[in-house]
Enzyme design. Structure first.
Site, PDB file in Angstrom:
ATOM      1  CD  GLU B  50      19.853  45.905  56.739  1.00  0.00           C
ATOM      2  OE1 GLU B  50      20.073  44.335  56.008  1.00  0.00           O
ATOM      3  OE2 GLU B  50      18.639  45.807  56.580  1.00  0.00           O
ATOM      4  CG  ASP B  61      23.530  36.315  51.192  1.00  0.00           C
ATOM      5  OD1 ASP B  61      23.587  37.851  51.797  1.00  0.00           O
ATOM      6  OD2 ASP B  61      23.022  36.060  52.014  1.00  0.00           O
ATOM      7  CE1 TYR B 176      19.872  46.374  50.598  1.00  0.00           C
ATOM      8  CE2 TYR B 176      18.988  45.343  52.606  1.00  0.00           C
ATOM      9  CZ  TYR B 176      20.260  45.818  52.543  1.00  0.00           C
ATOM     10  OH  TYR B 176      21.252  45.718  52.671  1.00  0.00           O
TER      11      TYR B 176
END
Lengths: 407, 277
Positions: B50, B61, B176
């Site tokens: 990725e 994040d 995911y």
């Protein structure tokens, strides 16, 4: 369908949260279930008379609404043009318009059974308002504030602490409002089940831009009624400053369909648009996607966000609410700008002539008003939203005035 | 014809293990080191890469990936540069699936049509765009599928029964699962939650499910990969970059060798843990 005017500019956004191409829900999947919950709770509250009356109760007895619409006689004489009225939201409890929205969202959080609140803040006015509502409603409060803003808005940091809120200084990025919003969103992602995020401006994912506007529209509804009472007619021009744009949206929205009313939003030009050191997203930016919505942003050719600059922490944001972007594209509202220096002069002028120490944010609006009002006829009317008071800015402003030999 | 992503899952299944995916930010800390890191990942038997498209405001994040993104931007990385790295990677490594991961704004500014054309030409297999939920599918998802790219959905612990069909109905490639193990605490609790999530998600999709977020050791990687169909490791790899920068903030040979050794251990952990079925 009978009561919906299809030509109205006041029916936005659509069901996807779009204002034309702007707005939307550009958030991580973690937040989607929450945002949908907030949306359905907001819809239910909108049609609930009990919610409206509870909010009205606090607005009247706690905030002190309606705020006066004051004829600023000495500023009017000074400029020598149209009659200048100030919508005095700086007289609200906590000293700015931010409390209008916070009480609405805090009551909504209460209805949803949430007792922990997150907020981001720039100048600290939204943080103080949120900390205040949390004290009032017995909620936990965590405020994210850029460390640069923590430094330049210390009185508000102290107020938040006194009110029982925990202030998280944010060091990532440039340590200003955009980074505080990133950090608040991260914190919400990690604490999604338990916390309600009270966004302070008309930005973020749907339904926030609409929700904040609706709670702030009390400003424009009152001003409309008050000017009818005082002058028997609508104003010719209304003006407000814009960072994210919540005070402006609150004043503008009830007037959007009144074609005779010229509407002007004043962005922060910082050290001047050509310098690149400014916070004028509409004047100097392009459409992009940040913090959950598409809107005009300060960004480079690679789509990286550029730091905003303004003397005013409350305007120091590289984006703007999506409804403003739409109104800009539609050309219904004119968006202009005023520099740091012009705002400083207006700050001092208003203090001396009216005995009203304005916040630096509306000082930008007053600075622009000074460039047009003298050319208007004496029987015309201009309303400026005095959306905050300047006590919080003294620490930053006084040294600058002294340095310039102006005090 | 099967896709590289399908092949990677089939190969892992044949070897009785889950897949190992690694996230790094393109151009972190500089383009040359970043390219060498990608080669080392393939060498260390990573099944899937990725590649982060750096963004100034990565709001989903944590601190490690934020810092990686900013290092890459400081080193001059752009979205065009990321696509160029992808093209060069594909020329060297024809089989390893490459998924671009990031935020929508740089793609929007690059131009969706141009981006998709360039990504396909570069040999990219799929996209993960964090801030594009199904509600915004017409922005990028639909044209990306049209262009033949997989569009990987994130499922989170907050994805409830009402939400799963919305997210998974249009998922492709793999799913995911964002397991926020840092908050669930002990490892056994994390294992329970991954297992429970796997049952919940696999009831709603036939796609393979990989687990990511908060995995830091070969043991955890093995556990996550054996409880689902694979594990993705990001921050722990990115931290090696942060901890071994040269004095000028540039890359060092130690970064590449230490990542190679660490990822080799991850691969062993995943192989040793076996498969769920």
């Amino acid at each position: 369908m009978t009561d919906i005017n299809l030509n109205s500019l006041r029916n936005q956004p659509d069901e996807r949260g779009r204002f034309g191409m702007h707005g939307g829900r550009f958030v991580a999947e973690t937040l989607m279930p929450l945002i949908l919950q907030v949306e359905s709770a907001f819809k239910a509250a909108q049609s609930d008379a009990d919610f409206a009356s509870e909010l009205a109760y606090y607005q009247t007895h706690y905030v002190g609404r309606p705020s006066p619409l004051y004829f600023a006689e000495r500023l009017t004489a000074h400029f020598g043009g149209a009659k200048l009225y100030l919508k005095r939201d700086e007289l609200n409890h906590t000293g700015a318009h931010k409390i209008n929205n916070v009480l609405g969202q805090a009551l909504l959080a209460k209805r949803m059974g949430k007792t922990r609140i997150i907020a981001e803040t720039g100048a600290g006015q939204h943080g103080v308002a949120t900390a205040t509502a949390c004290a009032l409603f017995d909620m936990e409060c965590e405020v994210f504030m850029g460390e640069e803003d923590v430094r330049r808005q210390k009185p508000n940091v102290d107020r938040m602490r006194l009110l029982g809120a925990k202030v998280h200084p944010v060091t990532s990025g440039t340590g200003t409002l955009k980074d505080a919003m990133n950090e608040a969103l991260r914190y919400w992602v990690a604490n999604a089940e338990t916390h309600f995020y009270i966004i302070g401006t008309v930005a973020g994912p749907h339904p926030y831009p609409q929700m904040v506007r609706d709670f702030q529209s009390v400003i424009g509804r009152e001003a409309r009624q008050q000017i009818m009472d005082a002058e028997g007619r609508l104003p010719d021009t209304i003006v407000a400053c814009i960072g994210g744009g919540s005070n402006a949206m609150g004043l503008f929205h009830p007037f959007l369909d009144d074609e005779s009313v010229r509407i002007i939003g004043v962005e922060a030009a910082g050290k001047g648009i050509p310098s690149g050191l400014h916070a004028a997203s509409l004047t100097g930016g392009t459409p992009g996607v940040l913090h959950g919505n598409r809107t005009y942003l300060l960004q480079d050719e690679d789509g990286q966000i550029i730091d905003a600059h303004s003397i005013s922490a409350g305007l120091d944001y590289p984006g703007i609410g999506p409804e403003h972007s739409w109104l800009h594209d539609m050309k219904r509202v004119e968006y202009v700008s005023a520099t740091d220096e012009e705002a400083l002069d207006a700050f001092q002028l208003c203090s001396r002539l009216e005995g009203i120490i304005p916040a630096l944010e509306p000082s930008h609006a007053l600075a622009f008003v000074g460039t047009i009002i003298g050319d208007m006829d004496k029987d015309q009317i201009l309303i400026l939203n005095m959306c905050g008071r300047g006590d919080k800015d003294l620490g930053a402003v006084l040294p600058m005035l002294e340095e310039r030999g102006k005090l | 014809m099967t896709s590289r992503i399908e092949d990677a899952f089939a190969k892992a299944r044949a070897e009785n293990r889950g897949v190992l995916g690694v996230f790094v930010s393109a151009g972190d800390p500089d383009r040359e080191t970043s390219g060498a890191i990608l080669d080392a990942l393939v060498e260390a038997k990573v099944d899937m890469i990725e590649l982060g498209m750096p963004f100034s405001d990565p709001m989903a994040d944590g601190p490690a990936i934020q810092a990686a993104s900013l290092r890459a931007l400081k080193g001059g990385m752009t979205l065009a540069g990321t696509l160029e790295m992808a093209r060069a990677f594909r020329a060297r490594h024809p089989a390893t699936p490459l998924v671009l991961m990031g935020y929508y704004n740089p793609i929007y500014i690059y131009g969706v049509e141009a981006f998709l054309a360039d990504a396909v030409a570069a040999g990219v297999d799929g996209l993960i765009v964090v801030d594009l939920p199904p509600e915004e599918d017409d922005e990028l998802y639909l044209p990306a599928r049209e262009a033949g790219l997989d569009f990987i959905r994130l499922v989170t612990p907050t994805s409830d029964a009402a939400r799963l069909p919305v997210v998974l109905g249009t998922a492709s490639g793999f799913v995911y699962y964002v397991a926020i193990t840092g908050i669930t605490g002990t490892r056994s609790a994390a294992a329970d939650s991954i297992s429970a999530a796997y049952s919940r998600i696999s009831a709603a999709t036939d796609l393979p499910i990989v687990t990511g977020f908060g995995i830091r050791t070969p043991e955890q990687a093995g556990e996550a990969a054996s409880l689902s169909d694979g594990a993705v490791i990001g921050s722990a790899v990115v931290d090696i970059i942060a901890d071994n920068l040269g004095g000028d903030g540039r890359g060092t040979p130690e970064i590449v060798s230490k990542i190679a050794a660490f990822v080799g251990d991850l691969a062993k952990g995943v192989a040793a843990a076996g498969r769920r079925d």
